[in-house]
Design a protein around this motif. Structure first.
Motif, PDB file in Angstrom:
ATOM      1  N   THR A  48      42.586  25.401  33.266  1.00 35.56           N
ATOM      2  CA  THR A  48      43.061  26.317  34.304  1.00 35.56           C
ATOM      3  C   THR A  48      42.766  27.734  33.861  1.00 35.56           C
ATOM      4  OG1 THR A  48      44.820  24.795  34.871  1.00 35.56           O
ATOM      5  CG2 THR A  48      45.048  27.053  35.652  1.00 35.56           C
ATOM      6  N   LEU A  49      42.033  28.445  34.667  1.00 36.98           N
ATOM      7  CA  LEU A  49      41.677  29.817  34.319  1.00 36.98           C
ATOM      8  C   LEU A  49      42.267  30.778  35.331  1.00 36.98           C
ATOM      9  CD1 LEU A  49      37.919  29.254  33.474  1.00 36.98           C
ATOM     10  CD2 LEU A  49      39.751  29.645  31.840  1.00 36.98           C
ATOM     11  N   GLN A  50      42.694  31.926  34.846  1.00 38.93           N
ATOM     12  CA  GLN A  50      43.164  32.983  35.731  1.00 38.93           C
ATOM     13  C   GLN A  50      41.981  33.926  35.942  1.00 38.93           C
ATOM     14  OE1 GLN A  50      46.223  32.348  36.808  1.00 38.93           O
ATOM     15  NE2 GLN A  50      46.250  30.664  35.335  1.00 38.93           N
ATOM     16  N   SER A  51      41.609  34.075  37.202  1.00 40.11           N
ATOM     17  CA  SER A  51      40.441  34.880  37.520  1.00 40.11           C
ATOM     18  C   SER A  51      40.888  36.201  38.140  1.00 40.11           C
ATOM     19  CB  SER A  51      39.576  34.068  38.493  1.00 40.11           C
ATOM     20  OG  SER A  51      38.766  34.916  39.245  1.00 40.11           O
ATOM     21  N   PHE A  52      40.341  37.294  37.632  1.00 40.08           N
ATOM     22  CA  PHE A  52      40.704  38.610  38.139  1.00 40.08           C
ATOM     23  C   PHE A  52      39.456  39.303  38.643  1.00 40.08           C
ATOM     24  CE2 PHE A  52      43.662  37.628  34.647  1.00 40.08           C
ATOM     25  CZ  PHE A  52      44.819  37.523  35.404  1.00 40.08           C
ATOM     26  N   SER A  53      39.451  39.674  39.931  1.00 39.80           N
ATOM     27  CA  SER A  53      38.275  40.377  40.428  1.00 39.80           C
ATOM     28  C   SER A  53      38.627  41.842  40.667  1.00 39.80           C
ATOM     29  CB  SER A  53      37.729  39.702  41.685  1.00 39.80           C
ATOM     30  OG  SER A  53      38.662  39.760  42.712  1.00 39.80           O
ATOM     31  N   CYS A  54      37.769  42.684  40.177  1.00 40.77           N
ATOM     32  CA  CYS A  54      37.934  44.134  40.285  1.00 40.77           C
ATOM     33  C   CYS A  54      37.961  44.534  41.755  1.00 40.77           C
ATOM     34  CB  CYS A  54      36.765  44.802  39.556  1.00 40.77           C
ATOM     35  SG  CYS A  54      36.727  46.587  39.773  1.00 40.77           S
ATOM     36  N   GLY A  58      34.163  44.383  42.289  1.00 45.01           N
ATOM     37  CA  GLY A  58      34.099  42.943  42.498  1.00 45.01           C
ATOM     38  C   GLY A  58      33.748  42.125  41.270  1.00 45.01           C
ATOM     39  N   ASP A  59      33.593  42.762  40.118  1.00 44.34           N
ATOM     40  CA  ASP A  59      33.296  42.014  38.904  1.00 44.34           C
ATOM     41  C   ASP A  59      34.465  41.085  38.574  1.00 44.34           C
ATOM     42  OD1 ASP A  59      31.625  41.494  36.548  1.00 44.34           O
ATOM     43  OD2 ASP A  59      33.334  42.313  35.456  1.00 44.34           O
ATOM     44  N   ILE A  60      34.151  39.877  38.107  1.00 39.05           N
ATOM     45  CA  ILE A  60      35.201  38.880  37.858  1.00 39.05           C
ATOM     46  C   ILE A  60      35.323  38.577  36.365  1.00 39.05           C
ATOM     47  CG2 ILE A  60      35.858  36.468  38.240  1.00 39.05           C
ATOM     48  CD1 ILE A  60      34.622  36.723  41.029  1.00 39.05           C
ATOM     49  N   ARG A  61      36.544  38.637  35.865  1.00 34.21           N
ATOM     50  CA  ARG A  61      36.836  38.244  34.484  1.00 34.21           C
ATOM     51  C   ARG A  61      37.761  37.040  34.557  1.00 34.21           C
ATOM     52  NH1 ARG A  61      36.888  42.604  30.908  1.00 34.21           N
ATOM     53  NH2 ARG A  61      37.050  40.993  29.346  1.00 34.21           N
ATOM     54  N   MET A  62      37.580  36.101  33.633  1.00 39.65           N
ATOM     55  CA  MET A  62      38.454  34.927  33.634  1.00 39.65           C
ATOM     56  C   MET A  62      39.089  34.731  32.269  1.00 39.65           C
ATOM     57  SD  MET A  62      36.909  32.028  36.035  1.00 39.65           S
ATOM     58  CE  MET A  62      35.219  32.273  36.488  1.00 39.65           C
ATOM     59  N   PHE A  63      40.352  34.332  32.309  1.00 36.77           N
ATOM     60  CA  PHE A  63      41.091  34.121  31.072  1.00 36.77           C
ATOM     61  C   PHE A  63      41.872  32.830  31.157  1.00 36.77           C
ATOM     62  CE2 PHE A  63      40.506  38.607  31.619  1.00 36.77           C
ATOM     63  CZ  PHE A  63      40.128  39.039  30.366  1.00 36.77           C
ATOM     64  N   SER A  78      53.929  34.260  28.568  1.00 37.38           N
ATOM     65  CA  SER A  78      52.494  34.197  28.790  1.00 37.38           C
ATOM     66  C   SER A  78      51.807  35.404  28.147  1.00 37.38           C
ATOM     67  CB  SER A  78      52.215  34.183  30.290  1.00 37.38           C
ATOM     68  OG  SER A  78      50.824  34.317  30.498  1.00 37.38           O
ATOM     69  N   ILE A  79      50.578  35.215  27.695  1.00 36.77           N
ATOM     70  CA  ILE A  79      49.822  36.343  27.153  1.00 36.77           C
ATOM     71  C   ILE A  79      49.382  37.281  28.276  1.00 36.77           C
ATOM     72  CG2 ILE A  79      48.969  35.093  25.129  1.00 36.77           C
ATOM     73  CD1 ILE A  79      46.229  34.910  26.643  1.00 36.77           C
ATOM     74  N   ILE A  80      49.451  36.790  29.527  1.00 40.53           N
ATOM     75  CA  ILE A  80      49.012  37.605  30.658  1.00 40.53           C
ATOM     76  C   ILE A  80      50.217  38.160  31.404  1.00 40.53           C
ATOM     77  CG2 ILE A  80      47.639  37.647  32.788  1.00 40.53           C
ATOM     78  CD1 ILE A  80      46.102  35.239  31.741  1.00 40.53           C
ATOM     79  N   GLU A  81      50.246  39.459  31.582  1.00 37.61           N
ATOM     80  CA  GLU A  81      51.319  40.103  32.342  1.00 37.61           C
ATOM     81  C   GLU A  81      50.744  40.672  33.630  1.00 37.61           C
ATOM     82  OE1 GLU A  81      54.006  42.974  30.297  1.00 37.61           O
ATOM     83  OE2 GLU A  81      52.814  42.346  28.567  1.00 37.61           O
ATOM     84  N   TYR A  82      51.470  40.468  34.717  1.00 39.08           N
ATOM     85  CA  TYR A  82      51.042  40.970  36.018  1.00 39.08           C
ATOM     86  C   TYR A  82      51.975  42.086  36.458  1.00 39.08           C
ATOM     87  CZ  TYR A  82      48.754  36.406  36.232  1.00 39.08           C
ATOM     88  OH  TYR A  82      47.992  35.301  35.974  1.00 39.08           O
TER      89      TYR A  82
END
Ligand SMILES: [Zn+2]
Length: 88
Positions: A48-54, A58-63, A78-82
């Motif tokens: 399961t990846l968390q995808s973030f698009s600018c 529109g560039d996409i990074r996945m973590f 979680s290591i990811i904070e929103y």
């Protein structure tokens, strides 16, 4: 596929996520599922990846979302904070 509505600023391991192309720090989120099938055999695992698009270019990074132990809160987080960006 899960999508958090809205626009977010993201921190990964306490580090602000910044777009490498346009230095924007606002992203839209969605969750992506990827099947792992090493050597073309049957699927052994689903990632399961968390995808973030600018929101700007529109560039996409996945973590991959993982947990770590936070000594201040004394619990796993979680290591990811929103942080939602509220537009007026
Ligand atoms: Zn960008």
């Amino acid at each position: 596929m899960v999508r958090k509505r809205g626009t977010y600023q993201i921190k990964i391991l306490d580090k602000q996520l910044i777009c490498v192309f346009c230095q924007n720090d606002e992203f839209q989120h969605r969750e992506v599922y990827m099947d792992l099938s090493p050597l073309g055999e049957t699927v052994t695992e689903q990632l399961t990846l968390q995808s973030f698009s600018c929101t700007s270019c529109g560039d996409i990074r996945m973590f991959e979302e993982k947990n770590r132990f936070d000594h201040t809160l004394q619990k796993h987080v979680s290591i990811i904070e929103y942080m939602e960006v509220i537009k007026e």
